[in-house]
Write a protein that holds these residues in place. Structure first.
Motif, PDB file in Angstrom:
ATOM      1  N   ARG A   1     -29.919  15.001 -37.859  1.00  0.00           N
ATOM      2  CA  ARG A   1     -28.846  14.000 -37.887  1.00  0.00           C
ATOM      3  C   ARG A   1     -27.646  14.470 -38.699  1.00  0.00           C
ATOM      4  NH1 ARG A   1     -31.768   8.081 -38.761  1.00  0.00           N
ATOM      5  NH2 ARG A   1     -32.899   8.019 -36.756  1.00  0.00           N
ATOM      6  N   ASN A   2     -27.884  15.277 -39.725  1.00  0.00           N
ATOM      7  CA  ASN A   2     -26.786  15.660 -40.614  1.00  0.00           C
ATOM      8  C   ASN A   2     -27.000  17.080 -41.138  1.00  0.00           C
ATOM      9  OD1 ASN A   2     -24.422  15.368 -42.136  1.00  0.00           O
ATOM     10  ND2 ASN A   2     -25.558  14.595 -43.907  1.00  0.00           N
ATOM     11  N   PRO A   3     -26.826  18.087 -40.275  1.00  0.00           N
ATOM     12  CA  PRO A   3     -27.048  19.468 -40.724  1.00  0.00           C
ATOM     13  C   PRO A   3     -26.010  19.904 -41.750  1.00  0.00           C
ATOM     14  CG  PRO A   3     -26.068  19.448 -38.541  1.00  0.00           C
ATOM     15  CD  PRO A   3     -26.407  18.020 -38.865  1.00  0.00           C
ATOM     16  N   VAL A   4     -26.390  20.875 -42.570  1.00  0.00           N
ATOM     17  CA  VAL A   4     -25.483  21.388 -43.603  1.00  0.00           C
ATOM     18  C   VAL A   4     -24.277  22.062 -42.948  1.00  0.00           C
ATOM     19  CG1 VAL A   4     -25.270  22.924 -45.597  1.00  0.00           C
ATOM     20  CG2 VAL A   4     -27.418  21.685 -45.186  1.00  0.00           C
ATOM     21  N   VAL A   5     -24.519  22.958 -41.990  1.00  0.00           N
ATOM     22  CA  VAL A   5     -23.453  23.598 -41.205  1.00  0.00           C
ATOM     23  C   VAL A   5     -23.932  23.686 -39.761  1.00  0.00           C
ATOM     24  CG1 VAL A   5     -22.621  24.950 -43.176  1.00  0.00           C
ATOM     25  CG2 VAL A   5     -24.266  25.972 -41.583  1.00  0.00           C
ATOM     26  N   LYS A   6     -23.041  24.054 -38.871  1.00  0.00           N
ATOM     27  CA  LYS A   6     -23.394  24.334 -37.480  1.00  0.00           C
ATOM     28  C   LYS A   6     -22.932  25.747 -37.146  1.00  0.00           C
ATOM     29  CE  LYS A   6     -23.322  19.633 -35.558  1.00  0.00           C
ATOM     30  NZ  LYS A   6     -22.779  18.764 -34.487  1.00  0.00           N
ATOM     31  N   VAL A   7     -23.890  26.679 -37.049  1.00  0.00           N
ATOM     32  CA  VAL A   7     -23.525  28.040 -36.681  1.00  0.00           C
ATOM     33  C   VAL A   7     -23.080  28.070 -35.222  1.00  0.00           C
ATOM     34  CG1 VAL A   7     -25.004  29.123 -38.399  1.00  0.00           C
ATOM     35  CG2 VAL A   7     -25.920  28.635 -36.123  1.00  0.00           C
ATOM     36  N   HIS A   8     -22.218  29.035 -34.880  1.00  0.00           N
ATOM     37  CA  HIS A   8     -21.658  29.104 -33.535  1.00  0.00           C
ATOM     38  C   HIS A   8     -22.412  30.043 -32.612  1.00  0.00           C
ATOM     39  CE1 HIS A   8     -17.421  27.159 -33.460  1.00  0.00           C
ATOM     40  NE2 HIS A   8     -18.314  26.389 -34.035  1.00  0.00           N
ATOM     41  N   ASP A   9     -23.100  31.042 -33.176  1.00  0.00           N
ATOM     42  CA  ASP A   9     -23.787  32.009 -32.319  1.00  0.00           C
ATOM     43  C   ASP A   9     -24.686  32.869 -33.195  1.00  0.00           C
ATOM     44  OD1 ASP A   9     -24.557  33.360 -30.047  1.00  0.00           O
ATOM     45  OD2 ASP A   9     -22.552  34.063 -29.507  1.00  0.00           O
ATOM     46  N   ILE A  10     -25.476  33.691 -32.533  1.00  0.00           N
ATOM     47  CA  ILE A  10     -26.210  34.726 -33.248  1.00  0.00           C
ATOM     48  C   ILE A  10     -25.269  35.920 -33.387  1.00  0.00           C
ATOM     49  CG2 ILE A  10     -27.263  35.725 -31.153  1.00  0.00           C
ATOM     50  CD1 ILE A  10     -29.827  36.096 -32.898  1.00  0.00           C
ATOM     51  N   ALA A  11     -25.248  36.537 -34.555  1.00  0.00           N
ATOM     52  CA  ALA A  11     -24.343  37.653 -34.792  1.00  0.00           C
ATOM     53  C   ALA A  11     -25.031  38.978 -34.487  1.00  0.00           C
ATOM     54  CB  ALA A  11     -23.856  37.633 -36.243  1.00  0.00           C
ATOM     55  N   TRP A  12     -26.099  39.279 -35.203  1.00  0.00           N
ATOM     56  CA  TRP A  12     -26.816  40.529 -34.987  1.00  0.00           C
ATOM     57  C   TRP A  12     -28.244  40.401 -35.503  1.00  0.00           C
ATOM     58  CZ3 TRP A  12     -22.445  40.990 -38.508  1.00  0.00           C
ATOM     59  CH2 TRP A  12     -22.798  40.984 -39.859  1.00  0.00           C
ATOM     60  N   LEU A  13     -29.042  41.421 -35.210  1.00  0.00           N
ATOM     61  CA  LEU A  13     -30.401  41.554 -35.729  1.00  0.00           C
ATOM     62  C   LEU A  13     -30.453  42.807 -36.590  1.00  0.00           C
ATOM     63  CD1 LEU A  13     -32.427  40.823 -32.467  1.00  0.00           C
ATOM     64  CD2 LEU A  13     -31.682  39.186 -34.209  1.00  0.00           C
ATOM     65  N   GLU A  14     -31.254  42.765 -37.661  1.00  0.00           N
ATOM     66  CA  GLU A  14     -31.364  43.908 -38.564  1.00  0.00           C
ATOM     67  C   GLU A  14     -32.792  44.453 -38.557  1.00  0.00           C
ATOM     68  OE1 GLU A  14     -29.613  43.457 -42.402  1.00  0.00           O
ATOM     69  OE2 GLU A  14     -27.949  42.223 -41.647  1.00  0.00           O
ATOM     70  N   PHE A  15     -32.884  45.777 -38.450  1.00  0.00           N
ATOM     71  CA  PHE A  15     -34.163  46.482 -38.446  1.00  0.00           C
ATOM     72  C   PHE A  15     -34.110  47.613 -39.465  1.00  0.00           C
ATOM     73  CE2 PHE A  15     -33.681  44.710 -34.221  1.00  0.00           C
ATOM     74  CZ  PHE A  15     -34.944  44.303 -33.843  1.00  0.00           C
ATOM     75  N   GLU A  16     -35.279  48.085 -39.869  1.00  0.00           N
ATOM     76  CA  GLU A  16     -35.415  49.345 -40.584  1.00  0.00           C
ATOM     77  C   GLU A  16     -36.294  50.268 -39.763  1.00  0.00           C
ATOM     78  OE1 GLU A  16     -36.897  48.733 -44.504  1.00  0.00           O
ATOM     79  OE2 GLU A  16     -35.031  47.865 -45.267  1.00  0.00           O
ATOM     80  N   LYS A  17     -35.894  51.548 -39.672  1.00  0.00           N
ATOM     81  CA  LYS A  17     -36.667  52.534 -38.925  1.00  0.00           C
ATOM     82  C   LYS A  17     -36.556  53.878 -39.632  1.00  0.00           C
ATOM     83  CE  LYS A  17     -36.056  50.291 -34.402  1.00  0.00           C
ATOM     84  NZ  LYS A  17     -35.791  50.500 -32.975  1.00  0.00           N
ATOM     85  N   PRO A  18     -37.610  54.676 -39.612  1.00  0.00           N
ATOM     86  CA  PRO A  18     -37.553  55.981 -40.293  1.00  0.00           C
ATOM     87  C   PRO A  18     -36.754  57.033 -39.548  1.00  0.00           C
ATOM     88  CG  PRO A  18     -39.717  55.629 -39.320  1.00  0.00           C
ATOM     89  CD  PRO A  18     -38.959  54.352 -39.145  1.00  0.00           C
ATOM     90  N   ASP A  19     -36.608  56.911 -38.226  1.00  0.00           N
ATOM     91  CA  ASP A  19     -35.956  57.938 -37.414  1.00  0.00           C
ATOM     92  C   ASP A  19     -34.751  57.338 -36.693  1.00  0.00           C
ATOM     93  OD1 ASP A  19     -35.212  60.004 -35.724  1.00  0.00           O
ATOM     94  OD2 ASP A  19     -37.264  60.493 -35.116  1.00  0.00           O
ATOM     95  N   LEU A  20     -33.579  57.442 -37.312  1.00  0.00           N
ATOM     96  CA  LEU A  20     -32.374  56.879 -36.698  1.00  0.00           C
ATOM     97  C   LEU A  20     -31.953  57.659 -35.460  1.00  0.00           C
ATOM     98  CD1 LEU A  20     -30.129  55.912 -39.754  1.00  0.00           C
ATOM     99  CD2 LEU A  20     -31.824  54.548 -38.528  1.00  0.00           C
ATOM    100  N   ALA A  21     -32.246  58.961 -35.423  1.00  0.00           N
ATOM    101  CA  ALA A  21     -31.866  59.764 -34.258  1.00  0.00           C
ATOM    102  C   ALA A  21     -32.617  59.300 -33.019  1.00  0.00           C
ATOM    103  CB  ALA A  21     -32.134  61.243 -34.535  1.00  0.00           C
ATOM    104  N   ALA A  22     -33.923  59.076 -33.132  1.00  0.00           N
ATOM    105  CA  ALA A  22     -34.702  58.587 -31.996  1.00  0.00           C
ATOM    106  C   ALA A  22     -34.262  57.189 -31.604  1.00  0.00           C
ATOM    107  CB  ALA A  22     -36.192  58.611 -32.330  1.00  0.00           C
ATOM    108  N   ALA A  23     -33.929  56.367 -32.604  1.00  0.00           N
ATOM    109  CA  ALA A  23     -33.447  55.019 -32.313  1.00  0.00           C
ATOM    110  C   ALA A  23     -32.155  55.070 -31.514  1.00  0.00           C
ATOM    111  CB  ALA A  23     -33.237  54.246 -33.610  1.00  0.00           C
ATOM    112  N   GLU A  24     -31.277  56.013 -31.842  1.00  0.00           N
ATOM    113  CA  GLU A  24     -30.012  56.124 -31.109  1.00  0.00           C
ATOM    114  C   GLU A  24     -30.228  56.612 -29.680  1.00  0.00           C
ATOM    115  OE1 GLU A  24     -25.688  58.433 -31.252  1.00  0.00           O
ATOM    116  OE2 GLU A  24     -26.923  58.314 -33.078  1.00  0.00           O
TER     117      GLU A  24
END
Length: 377
Positions: free
Chosen positions: A27-50
């Motif tokens: 009924r009374n949210p603190v804010v209203k977000v407009h969209d999802i911005a991004w997702l954050e991950f951690e990975k040991p091999d950025l080259a393979a991820a790319e």
């Protein structure tokens, strides 16, 4: 004579809630977000991820020795941020607030401190924890990257309508150009508490509820949740949440131009030896055409197209959760997609169940039996 297949009767969730059931919004949210911005991950091999990211259809927006930011072709912020870590893990989602003042309002409400984001992202953000302990970021005024070239949607001859003459269809087997991040699906062992937190603090609203077979009286166990932009139509779900024995990432979804881009892009991934999970099909909740893949670290990612858009006037639908009810058409949901195929992820899930049943959360023996029934349905 045409024979109509009624096998999907009752699977669609146009039926609404009953008196006293969860309303699906605050009924009374603190804010209203407009969209999802991004997702954050951690990975040991950025080259393979790319390498996988480019094959999947992302464009690199920023790269350093410790970070890889991936974007879609539509204007906006990066949609995936991968930082170098000792092991592969999902860190959390970030949502876009309407203004920096909303970020400050949320920070003040929760008694935490907002901060400037790194220069290559721009803007401000606040890090908060929802009841199950998952990290959630809310950001505003981030750098908006300009649009890139997108794949044009194909012109189709449909039924009696001829729109393409003296021209052929030849979609290339090339990466399906990711246009944007659509949604993330998360599992929580405190599903209702987490759901209410998102509704109360970020102003999200529920599009559809699912409940375990025979357990509607105990309340929902999955929800497809959208942003509230009033009369402006938005994705059927930006966030989906489901009850399970532990809190974890389930999958994330990225929009592509059309079915041809999705299918040809899948053939490109298959030719490179990447692991297909499930598809191609069309979902029920959200209606999008889908195709699921595993990245080299085992994270489930989805190409999708043609999803539903709802404004804020629609109330939540309700339906029973079943494996057969995941799609209107397409192959049956695979053991890999359902998380029951032999492997590290299913082993972690199984090992977490005894502890979950002994802990103070929402996952009890009745819920476990309901979850097993879903997997067999």
């Amino acid at each position: 004579m045409l024979v109509h297949d009624d096998s999907h009767r009752g699977l669609h969730s146009e039926q609404g809630g009953r008196p006293g059931e969860h309303p699906g919004r605050s009924r009374n949210p603190v804010v209203k977000v407009h969209d999802i911005a991004w997702l954050e991950f951690e990975k040991p091999d950025l080259a393979a991820a790319e390498v996988f990211a480019r094959a999947f259809g992302f464009t690199v927006a920023y790269r350093s020795a410790t970070e890889l930011d991936l974007r879609g072709a539509l204007p906006g912020s990066p949609c995936v941020i991968v930082r170098k870590g000792r092991r592969s893990r999902f860190v959390g989602p970030a949502f876009t607030a309407a203004a920096a003042t909303d970020v400050l309002r949320l920070a003040d409400h929760l008694g935490v401190t907002a901060r400037r984001l790194p220069e290559h992202l721009g803007g401000v953000g606040v890090d908060v924890r929802e009841p199950a302990g998952a990290l959630v970021r809310v950001v505003a005024d981030t750098i908006e990257h300009p649009a890139l070239e997108v794949q044009p949607a194909h012109v189709h001859n449909t039924g009696g309508e001829v729109r393409r003459v003296n021209a052929t269809q030849r979609p290339p087997r090339a990466p399906a150009v990711v246009e944007r991040l659509g949604h993330v699906v998360l599992q929580s062992d405190r599903y209702l508490a987490s759901l209410d937190w998102y509704l109360d603090h970020l102003g999200l609203i529920v599009s559809d509820f699912l409940h375990f077979p025979g357990q509607r009286d105990r309340g929902p166990t999955m929800s497809f949740i959208r942003c509230d932009q009033g009369s402006t139509p938005v994705d059927h779900h930006t966030l989906a949440m489901t009850l399970g024995p532990r809190s974890r990432y389930v999958h994330s979804a990225y929009q592509v131009a059309d079915l041809d881009a999705l299918a040809a892009g899948g053939e490109h991934l298959r030719a490179l030896g990447y692991r297909h999970s499930w598809g191609i099909g069309r979902h029920i909740q959200g209606s999008q055409i889908f195709d699921y893949w595993r990245d080299p670290d085992g994270f489930l990612v989805e190409h999708f197209t043609d999803g539903d858009r709802f404004d804020s006037s629609l109330e939540p639908g309700w339906a029973e959760m079943t494996a057969s009810g995941l799609a209107q058409w397409g192959p049956p949901a695979t053991a890999d997609f359902l998380g029951v195929a032999p492997g590290r992820e299913s082993l972690r899930e199984a090992l977490s169940m005894p502890g979950a049943l002994r802990s103070d959360n929402e996952f009890d023996l009745s819920r476990l039996l309901g979850l097993l029934k879903v997997a067999r349905s």
